[in-house]
Design a protein around this motif. Sequence first.
Motif, short mmCIF file in Angstrom:
data_model
loop_
_atom_site.label_atom_id
_atom_site.label_comp_id
_atom_site.label_asym_id
_atom_site.label_seq_id
_atom_site.Cartn_x
_atom_site.Cartn_y
_atom_site.Cartn_z
N GLU A 224 44.17 37.11 35.83
CA GLU A 224 43.08 36.54 35.07
C GLU A 224 42.12 35.79 35.99
O GLU A 224 40.90 35.90 35.88
CB GLU A 224 43.61 35.60 33.99
CG GLU A 224 44.35 36.29 32.86
CD GLU A 224 45.86 36.37 33.11
OE1 GLU A 224 46.25 36.62 34.27
OE2 GLU A 224 46.62 36.19 32.15
N LEU A 225 42.68 35.02 36.91
CA LEU A 225 41.85 34.23 37.81
C LEU A 225 41.05 35.12 38.77
O LEU A 225 39.88 34.84 39.06
CB LEU A 225 42.72 33.25 38.59
CG LEU A 225 43.27 32.09 37.74
CD1 LEU A 225 44.37 31.35 38.49
CD2 LEU A 225 42.15 31.14 37.34
N VAL A 226 41.66 36.19 39.25
CA VAL A 226 40.93 37.13 40.12
C VAL A 226 39.77 37.75 39.35
O VAL A 226 38.66 37.91 39.88
CB VAL A 226 41.87 38.22 40.66
CG1 VAL A 226 41.07 39.34 41.33
CG2 VAL A 226 42.86 37.63 41.66
N ALA A 227 40.00 38.09 38.07
CA ALA A 227 38.94 38.68 37.26
C ALA A 227 37.80 37.67 37.02
O ALA A 227 36.63 38.05 36.95
CB ALA A 227 39.51 39.14 35.93
N LEU A 228 38.14 36.40 36.92
CA LEU A 228 37.14 35.37 36.64
C LEU A 228 36.41 34.91 37.90
O LEU A 228 35.26 34.47 37.82
CB LEU A 228 37.81 34.16 35.99
CG LEU A 228 38.31 34.35 34.55
CD1 LEU A 228 39.18 33.16 34.14
CD2 LEU A 228 37.14 34.51 33.59
N MET A 229 37.07 34.98 39.08
CA MET A 229 36.54 34.41 40.29
C MET A 229 36.19 35.41 41.38
O MET A 229 35.33 35.17 42.22
CB MET A 229 37.55 33.42 40.89
CG MET A 229 38.01 32.32 39.98
SD MET A 229 39.32 31.33 40.74
CE MET A 229 38.40 30.52 42.06
N GLY A 230 36.91 36.52 41.40
CA GLY A 230 36.85 37.45 42.51
C GLY A 230 38.03 37.21 43.43
O GLY A 230 38.56 36.09 43.53
N ALA A 231 38.45 38.24 44.14
CA ALA A 231 39.65 38.17 44.97
C ALA A 231 39.52 37.17 46.11
O ALA A 231 40.45 36.42 46.41
CB ALA A 231 39.99 39.55 45.51
N ALA A 232 38.37 37.14 46.77
CA ALA A 232 38.19 36.24 47.93
C ALA A 232 38.25 34.78 47.51
O ALA A 232 38.91 33.95 48.16
CB ALA A 232 36.87 36.55 48.62
N ALA A 233 37.60 34.45 46.41
CA ALA A 233 37.61 33.06 45.93
C ALA A 233 39.01 32.67 45.46
O ALA A 233 39.45 31.53 45.65
CB ALA A 233 36.60 32.88 44.81
#
Length: 268
Positions: A224-233
């Motif tokens: 969920e966090l990767v979808a919301l932020m992007g993988a690098a962030a």
Amino acid sequence: TLARVPEVLIGFPRAFVEFGDPADNSQVFRCDLTWLTSRWACIYGNGCQGIYADRPHDGCCTLGAHFADAEDEKRVGKAVRQLKASQWQYKKDGRVGGWVEDEHPDHVAEGELPGRKTRVIDGACIFLNRQGFSAGAGCALHLLALSQGRDFLETKPDVCWQLPIRRQFRNVTRTDDTTYTEITIGEYGRDGWGPGGADLDWYCSSNTEAHSGVRPVYLENRAELVALMGAAAYEVLALACEDFESRRGDTMRHPADPKPIAPSRPKG
């Protein structure tokens, strides 16, 4: 031994970290470390009392799901077409009467279109399979993802897979007049629902009963966090969370998390 307290309401100390978005230098993330390192976990079907006392088996699905935008609705629509009657209790009703409805169509300002949401039927979201259904109670769209080996982020409305993580945007002007977009990642507490949040009979995000996860939110909800932020962030966030966990002490611990009780010293 663990000490438990009732639901913790807003106002307790929180720690935040800020960092630039590695993928976009016009954005800065502001992340709630207290929430993201907490042991919150979804307990639907395992102690969840539902947001209304008279519908304890609905979880947070009583009111239906509001679509973020047309793309959100379109993506869910693709999943809906794949649902079988054995997976979706209300498939016939969805086919006959539709599975989307307008939100408060009588209270829309002139020139504006009403919001769109999943249809409510028999008192809850049309995708909520009720107790006694052959495939089990719970979201039909979630069941579809599990049956296909997919992540439920691909099949459920945005609001459903995001909760109770909250993403907010704010335009900020620095003292040198340069600007950036601040993206806050934090807890979607009762206050996130506005004044109506206080009317919910039970809510999970800061309820001790739901702070029983084995892993912290930033690890358990990585997808969920990767979808919301992007993988690098997300990678930057994960490092910050690890560092925070190693040194946070008790002051910045989420107060709904279980707190170890120090063993009593023997007398004498």
